[in-house]
Design a protein around this motif. Structure first.
Motif, short mmCIF file in Angstrom:
data_model
loop_
_atom_site.label_atom_id
_atom_site.label_comp_id
_atom_site.label_asym_id
_atom_site.label_seq_id
_atom_site.Cartn_x
_atom_site.Cartn_y
_atom_site.Cartn_z
N LEU A 1 23.12 -26.81 -40.64
CA LEU A 1 23.13 -28.08 -39.87
C LEU A 1 21.69 -28.92 -40.41
CD1 LEU A 1 23.30 -27.17 -36.13
CD2 LEU A 1 25.16 -27.97 -37.69
N ALA A 2 21.73 -30.20 -40.24
CA ALA A 2 20.37 -30.84 -41.01
C ALA A 2 19.00 -30.66 -40.25
CB ALA A 2 20.81 -32.36 -40.89
N GLU A 3 19.03 -30.08 -39.27
CA GLU A 3 17.85 -29.91 -38.25
C GLU A 3 17.79 -28.69 -37.38
OE1 GLU A 3 17.22 -32.85 -34.98
OE2 GLU A 3 18.07 -34.11 -36.56
N GLU A 4 16.79 -27.99 -36.90
CA GLU A 4 16.76 -27.17 -36.11
C GLU A 4 17.09 -27.56 -34.61
OE1 GLU A 4 14.08 -23.31 -34.54
OE2 GLU A 4 13.33 -24.56 -36.05
N VAL A 5 18.38 -27.10 -34.23
CA VAL A 5 18.95 -27.41 -32.83
C VAL A 5 19.50 -26.03 -32.04
CG1 VAL A 5 19.01 -29.84 -33.33
CG2 VAL A 5 21.26 -28.30 -33.85
N ASP A 6 19.80 -26.16 -30.94
CA ASP A 6 20.50 -25.20 -30.31
C ASP A 6 21.90 -25.27 -30.65
OD1 ASP A 6 21.55 -23.50 -28.50
OD2 ASP A 6 21.19 -24.26 -26.88
N THR A 7 22.48 -24.18 -31.38
CA THR A 7 23.86 -24.34 -32.27
C THR A 7 24.98 -24.03 -30.99
OG1 THR A 7 23.76 -22.00 -32.60
CG2 THR A 7 23.09 -23.37 -34.24
N PRO B 1 23.33 -31.56 -29.81
CA PRO B 1 22.89 -32.88 -29.16
C PRO B 1 23.80 -33.89 -29.46
CG PRO B 1 21.30 -32.32 -30.96
CD PRO B 1 22.28 -31.30 -30.81
N ILE B 2 25.07 -33.85 -29.41
CA ILE B 2 26.07 -34.84 -29.53
C ILE B 2 26.81 -34.88 -28.40
CG2 ILE B 2 28.28 -34.84 -30.90
CD1 ILE B 2 26.82 -33.13 -33.19
N GLU B 3 27.45 -36.04 -27.98
CA GLU B 3 28.12 -36.29 -26.89
C GLU B 3 29.37 -35.44 -26.79
OE1 GLU B 3 30.77 -40.44 -25.10
OE2 GLU B 3 29.85 -40.46 -27.03
N GLY B 4 29.61 -34.84 -25.78
CA GLY B 4 30.35 -33.61 -25.49
C GLY B 4 30.18 -32.55 -25.52
N VAL B 5 28.66 -32.21 -26.14
CA VAL B 5 27.99 -31.05 -26.26
C VAL B 5 28.70 -29.74 -26.89
CG1 VAL B 5 26.21 -29.69 -25.04
CG2 VAL B 5 26.94 -31.81 -23.89
N CYS C 1 32.52 -27.32 -35.83
CA CYS C 1 31.88 -28.15 -34.36
C CYS C 1 32.90 -28.02 -33.27
CB CYS C 1 31.65 -29.54 -34.91
SG CYS C 1 31.08 -30.63 -33.58
N THR C 2 32.95 -27.25 -32.44
CA THR C 2 33.82 -27.14 -31.28
C THR C 2 33.65 -27.69 -30.02
OG1 THR C 2 34.30 -24.95 -32.33
CG2 THR C 2 35.01 -25.26 -30.22
N PHE C 3 34.65 -28.45 -29.69
CA PHE C 3 34.37 -29.40 -28.40
C PHE C 3 35.25 -28.68 -27.21
CE2 PHE C 3 33.20 -32.51 -31.58
CZ PHE C 3 32.18 -33.15 -31.07
N PHE C 4 34.69 -28.48 -26.16
CA PHE C 4 35.52 -27.73 -25.05
C PHE C 4 36.14 -28.80 -24.20
CE2 PHE C 4 33.33 -24.24 -26.92
CZ PHE C 4 34.33 -23.32 -26.97
N VAL C 5 37.19 -29.15 -23.90
CA VAL C 5 37.76 -30.41 -23.40
C VAL C 5 38.83 -29.84 -22.19
CG1 VAL C 5 37.66 -31.56 -25.28
CG2 VAL C 5 39.75 -30.51 -24.92
N ARG D 1 35.53 -38.93 -36.91
CA ARG D 1 34.22 -39.48 -36.42
C ARG D 1 33.23 -38.50 -36.55
NH1 ARG D 1 33.69 -40.16 -30.32
NH2 ARG D 1 35.95 -41.17 -30.80
N TYR D 2 33.66 -37.11 -36.27
CA TYR D 2 32.61 -36.12 -36.36
C TYR D 2 32.46 -35.36 -37.50
CZ TYR D 2 31.95 -37.28 -31.30
OH TYR D 2 31.71 -37.84 -30.27
N GLU D 3 33.78 -35.39 -38.48
CA GLU D 3 33.68 -34.66 -39.47
C GLU D 3 32.31 -35.06 -40.56
OE1 GLU D 3 35.75 -34.26 -43.81
OE2 GLU D 3 36.93 -35.36 -42.42
N TYR D 4 32.01 -36.31 -40.39
CA TYR D 4 30.71 -36.89 -41.31
C TYR D 4 29.43 -37.20 -40.33
CZ TYR D 4 34.19 -37.97 -45.06
OH TYR D 4 34.96 -37.89 -45.81
N HIS D 5 29.50 -36.38 -39.19
CA HIS D 5 28.32 -36.63 -38.19
C HIS D 5 27.04 -36.20 -39.22
CE1 HIS D 5 25.51 -36.05 -34.93
NE2 HIS D 5 26.21 -36.76 -34.19
N PRO D 6 25.95 -36.96 -38.85
CA PRO D 6 24.80 -36.74 -39.77
C PRO D 6 24.14 -35.17 -39.48
CG PRO D 6 24.35 -38.35 -38.05
CD PRO D 6 25.69 -38.07 -38.13
N LEU D 7 24.41 -34.74 -38.54
CA LEU D 7 23.85 -33.34 -38.45
C LEU D 7 24.52 -32.06 -39.05
CD1 LEU D 7 21.86 -31.91 -36.45
CD2 LEU D 7 23.66 -31.49 -34.79
#
Length: 280
Positions: A136-142, A146-150, A161-165, A179-185
């Motif tokens: 990832l581009a920065e240290e976050v909780d994997t 911090p993306i819509e849909g968590v 990147c796994t979204f639970f729906v 949209r999310y393939e190219y997310h800056p994270l």
């Protein structure tokens, strides 16, 4: 005669295989050196002007039973491809008569075995759970990005990147995945999964694959989703995943993430010198 000149003169043999509809062109480079370029891979991958594939895999000689190299349909490379690894493992087991194999990839050393009833198992290794490993581009909780849909982030030699729906069928995957393939994270882009929990050992999942688009199945995505679901306490560590192309079984063990499923060798052919000559 240089290797590429021989290929342009005689053509390039290949196999077409798939694992649950996740399809591959597989080139055996153990007997001849092949200078496979991104342009060549992209041209072969075109579904109208070439053969078409989700990934192209090259079998090379190595210190193990074989070394594998993977290309996406857009010509980019990938360190891992679970279903292609299973397909090649099945081919090599039938070729050698061995029930177990050791394969190397950019991801590392992978172990494969005959699971019986026509199924093949591959250990994709331990998941990468730290932000810099995925990467990832920065240290976050994997576990909760911090993306819509968590969604959750997981590395399986490639980023996920796994979204639970609530309803995987209701997600407009083409728009959502691109949209999310190219997310800056995700500095190296990412595979995107939408996953619906059916039960404690049962998941419905759909996949947008980095460099490919919508695909009927993905082995590494299935592993990543199973790991993310278990980490969140949504399932156990052993799950059945229903993909658009069929069912795969994932078992996250102490020694790595094992996946088991069917494979198919559809046909073998030869790419003509005329076609290869147009690809540069």
């Amino acid at each position: 005669m240089p290797a590429m000149q021989r290929i342009l003169t005689s053509g390039l043999p290949f196999m077409k295989m798939h694992g649950l509809g996740n399809d591959f062109v597989i080139v055996d480079a153990r007997a001849q050196s092949i200078d496979l370029t991104p342009a060549l891979a992209k041209g072969i991958g075109h579904r109208q002007f070439g053969v078409g594939f989700d990934q192209l895999a090259v079998i090379e000689n190595g210190e193990s039973d074989a070394h594998l190299v993977f290309y996406n349909a857009d010509g980019s490379t990938s360190a891992a491809c679970g279903n292609a690894t299973r397909c090649i493992a099945r081919f090599l087991m039938e070729e050698t008569g061995k029930p177990e194999l050791t394969l190397t990839t950019e991801r590392g050393t992978l172990y494969a075995r005959d699971a019986g009833d026509g199924l093949t198992s591959v250990n994709m290794g331990p998941p990468q759970l730290e932000w810099h490993e995925i990467p990832l581009a920065e240290e976050v909780d994997t576990l909760e990005l911090p993306i819509e849909g968590v969604p959750s982030a997981t590395g399986m030699g490639n980023p996920h990147c796994t979204f639970f729906v609530d309803d995987a069928e209701a997600i407009p995957l083409e728009e959502f995945g691109s949209r999310y393939e190219y997310h800056p994270l995700y500095p190296e882009r990412t595979n995107v999964q939408v996953a619906q929990i059916i039960g404690p050992d049962h998941v419905r999942m759909r996949v947008w694959e980095r460099g490919v688009g919508i695909t009927l199945a993905s082995g590494s995505s299935s592993c990543a989703t199973a790991v993310a679901a278990a980490r969140r306490g949504l399932t156990g560590r052993k799950v059945q995943i229903e993909l658009d192309g069929g069912t795969i079984w994932i078992d996250w063990r102490d020694d790595g993430v094992w996946m088991t499923g069917p494979t198919a060798h559809v046909f073998s052919g030869t790419l003509t010198p005329e076609f290869l000559g147009t690809l540069g």
